[in-house]
Design an enzyme around this catalytic site. Sequence first.
Site, PDB file in Angstrom:
ATOM      1  N   GLU A  18     -13.401 -15.148  28.089  1.00  0.00           N
ATOM      2  CA  GLU A  18     -14.632 -15.686  28.677  1.00  0.00           C
ATOM      3  C   GLU A  18     -14.895 -15.178  30.099  1.00  0.00           C
ATOM      4  O   GLU A  18     -15.177 -15.936  31.020  1.00  0.00           O
ATOM      5  CB  GLU A  18     -14.624 -17.218  28.639  1.00  0.00           C
ATOM      6  CG  GLU A  18     -14.642 -17.761  27.219  1.00  0.00           C
ATOM      7  CD  GLU A  18     -14.853 -19.266  27.146  1.00  0.00           C
ATOM      8  OE1 GLU A  18     -14.792 -19.939  28.190  1.00  0.00           O
ATOM      9  OE2 GLU A  18     -15.072 -19.763  26.021  1.00  0.00           O
TER      10      GLU A  18
ATOM     11  N   GLU B  43     -12.269 -19.480  19.333  1.00  0.00           N
ATOM     12  CA  GLU B  43     -12.288 -20.903  19.667  1.00  0.00           C
ATOM     13  C   GLU B  43     -13.457 -21.553  18.945  1.00  0.00           C
ATOM     14  O   GLU B  43     -14.567 -21.020  18.922  1.00  0.00           O
ATOM     15  CB  GLU B  43     -12.438 -21.150  21.176  1.00  0.00           C
ATOM     16  CG  GLU B  43     -11.260 -20.713  22.014  1.00  0.00           C
ATOM     17  CD  GLU B  43     -11.463 -20.994  23.500  1.00  0.00           C
ATOM     18  OE1 GLU B  43     -12.265 -21.899  23.842  1.00  0.00           O
ATOM     19  OE2 GLU B  43     -10.836 -20.307  24.320  1.00  0.00           O
TER      20      GLU B  43
END
Length: 458
Positions: free
Chosen positions: A162, A354
């Site tokens: 991220e 995720e």
Amino acid sequence: MSFPEDFLWGAATSAFQYEGANLEDGKGWTVADERCQAKSQIQADSSVASDGYHHLEEDVKLMKELGLKSYRFSISWARIFPDGEGEINNAGVIYYQRLIDLLNENHIEPIVTLLHFDIPWALIEKYEGFVSRKCIDAFEKYCRTCFELFGDKVKYWLTINEQNVMVMMADMLGLKKDDPKLNLKFVQCNYHMYLASAKAVIACHEMCPDALIGPCVSYPTLYAETCHPDDVALAYDMQDIMAFAPMETYVNGTIDPIVMNKWIKDKTVPEILENDETILKAGVADYLGVNWYCTQTIGTTSKNGSFNIGVEIDIKKNPFLEYGHWDWSYDPKALKMALKECYARFRKPIMICENGWSEIEEIRDGKIHDSKRIEYLHDHIEQMEKAIDEGVNLIGYQHWSFIDILSSSQGFDKRYGLIFVDRDNFNIKECQRIKKDSFYYYQTIIKNNGLGEENGKQ
């Protein structure tokens, strides 16, 4: 078509959220430790977390019982190099060697993230982290060390988790929020992290030719609040800037023209050297890691900006969706749409790195009944199956999270795990592991390689 036989049914954690032992056996301090310590008066910090460092064998046994085909975890850079560079910490090497060996012995594919929010603090003090190109060199050395140490036992690698979130938050980069040059430093860090990721890919291809490596991008699907052209254009542009432009750089080795034009307009163009283009082009991803949880609905009707990207937007609740305790939407059908969009644009294999549902939970009669998580799993896996049937090359699913872990924003109030960790923010107890109802549900999904005819909502 459904799920391929070699589909990587897995679950995930990250080092600072799971391991604990944040200064044990020579590990160095990190940006994640610093962020958690700043909130330690109101919630748990990273000193113990889920105490995974001391429950390694027990947790891998639970993974085997669950039936995991893969486990995504991160190596703490500062556990290998306490100062981010310099001498290797042998105790850290031994810990990760033991973890990887246990996974392989139990036929669980290790999926290793090289950087998950925990830049070594020493590099912040020396270089301001990724503001400096010296941090790229340190990251490349660390990655090459990991490939040398573990590369013969790991097939799947992820470079940076991220990055597109990190570069919007000063404290995730170790920067000061009141720095007058903050916006320029955000861009410089972003650009340098692209180069660092590319150098990790180049090194992996050189040192581990049979391995696959890619980025891990946060991808919140964005809806326009209304069909007004201003709202529609905003949602389109924001999704491009936040998700698709980073994917473009990772997958094709180019800086998206929309991003470059924004840098020029904002006078934040980073330092670009002559050989950078060659590095980016040579370091393109083998697959695309995507973190996807929910959708967000945005509009231009007020000025409550929630993204630090120079555009004022307003996040709204979608009246057609259900929301959880932390105002994250429940929108499984959008997952199929997101997977199809990513695959149509980039034509790379996709791994969901995720995806999960958070709750406030407590033990009742020795058990944890998490029916909403079971519903979430069912509905999202159903959409994954439909995406595969419509042509998406989806290679794996890493449920977030394997076990309850430390949330850097909500401590141990916010639980995502398939396994309950018996501790709270300030009473650590023994961190006993207790399997939730969702553990058994996901176990059946893995056994059936999907929902199966009899594995409906429970």
